[in-house]
Motif scaffolding. Structure first.
Motif: not given
Length: 281
Positions: A206-211, A255-261
């Motif tokens: 959650m923190t990583f996604l927010n940042q 930008s969506s690739v790291p979050i999805l991965g």
């Protein structure tokens, strides 16, 4: 009775499949449109195969965002990754220590402090942004990574979530460790953290996604182009007169690739952490 149950399950399966398709389609359209030319993106609106697949596949959007020296998109991604990783790492340490103190330590006015502390959750971020901005200016941190990192380390919601998890750890285990001579820091590191892995992974995600998705605060405190983050960079492809939708869609896809991965790899722990912490919704 069994036929009715099978029918109900079939209906539920169909409904969930339709909902999943509705959720996935915008993401699919974004990815497919990033391989279209600017003219083709909004050319097809009727239900046809052209709506789902590019007529003329092209990589020009990706080439433009990476080969533009005035807007180094690769540098933006590295900046965002650096900030997100540091904030996540330090945030897990600081927030877990605070949650452990609130959940297990005994000290005067603890309940009052928890109420005061958690009451900040109802304060909109825009309210505290101005005094936070003035403080950053007084510290001479403008246009510095410290302005992106330090104010984001403490997260009240993260502390609240970990408190719910730490509260379920039996007090007898901690008392037994105290009798054996372990100090609170050792109990925290050897016992509490060992049992809190799912909750910590959940908070870390959650923190990583927010940042990674942070936009407003970096836009305010960072003016130097090479230190900017990815979401601000994506917005720079838009202007009042011209919007480079191909670049926007290509940059958003990347930008969506790291979050999805990261989420796909750790989704099991994420669901487990949410369930065990007692945080719903």
């Amino acid at each position: 009775m069994r036929k009715n149950r099978i029918g109900i399950l079939a209906v539920q399966y169909v409904v969930m499949t339709l909902i999943a398709l509705l959720v996935i389609f915008p993401v699919y359209w974004m990815i497919m449109s990033s391989f279209r030319t600017h003219e083709e993106i909004f050319k097809y609106s009727t239900l046809s195969w052209q709506l789902f697949f590019p007529v003329k596949w092209t990589l020009v959007n990706y080439k433009e965002i990476f080969m533009d020296d005035s807007k180094p998109f690769g540098r933006y991604m590295l900046n965002t990754l650096l900030v997100a990783v540091i904030v996540t790492f330090l945030g897990l340490i600081v927030n877990s220590l605070a949650a452990f103190a609130f959940a297990k330590l005994r000290f005067p006015f603890k309940k009052t402090l928890i109420v005061i502390f958690l009451s900040s959750l109802v304060i909109p971020y825009e309210v505290i942004m101005i005094p936070q901005y003035l403080l950053i200016g007084d510290l001479h941190w403008m246009n510095d990574y410290k302005a992106l990192i330090v104010p984001q380390i403490v997260w009240v919601f993260g502390i609240f979530m970990l408190i719910q998890f730490f509260a379920d750890i039996p007090r007898d285990i901690l008392d037994a460790a105290k009798i054996d001579g372990a100090g609170w820091l050792r109990i925290y590191s050897k016992i509490v953290l060992q049992t809190a892995v799912p909750a910590l992974i959940t908070l870390g995600l959650m923190t990583f996604l927010n940042q990674w998705d942070s936009f407003l605060w970096p836009l305010v405190v960072i003016n130097e182009e090479k230190k900017q983050v990815i979401q601000v960079a994506i917005s720079s492809f838009q202007s009042l007169r011209n919007i480079s939708w191909g670049k926007v869609l290509a940059a958003t896809t990347i930008s969506s690739v790291p979050i999805l991965g990261v989420f796909l790899l750790l989704q099991k722990y994420y669901v487990q952490g949410i369930t065990m912490s007692g945080v719903k919704g």
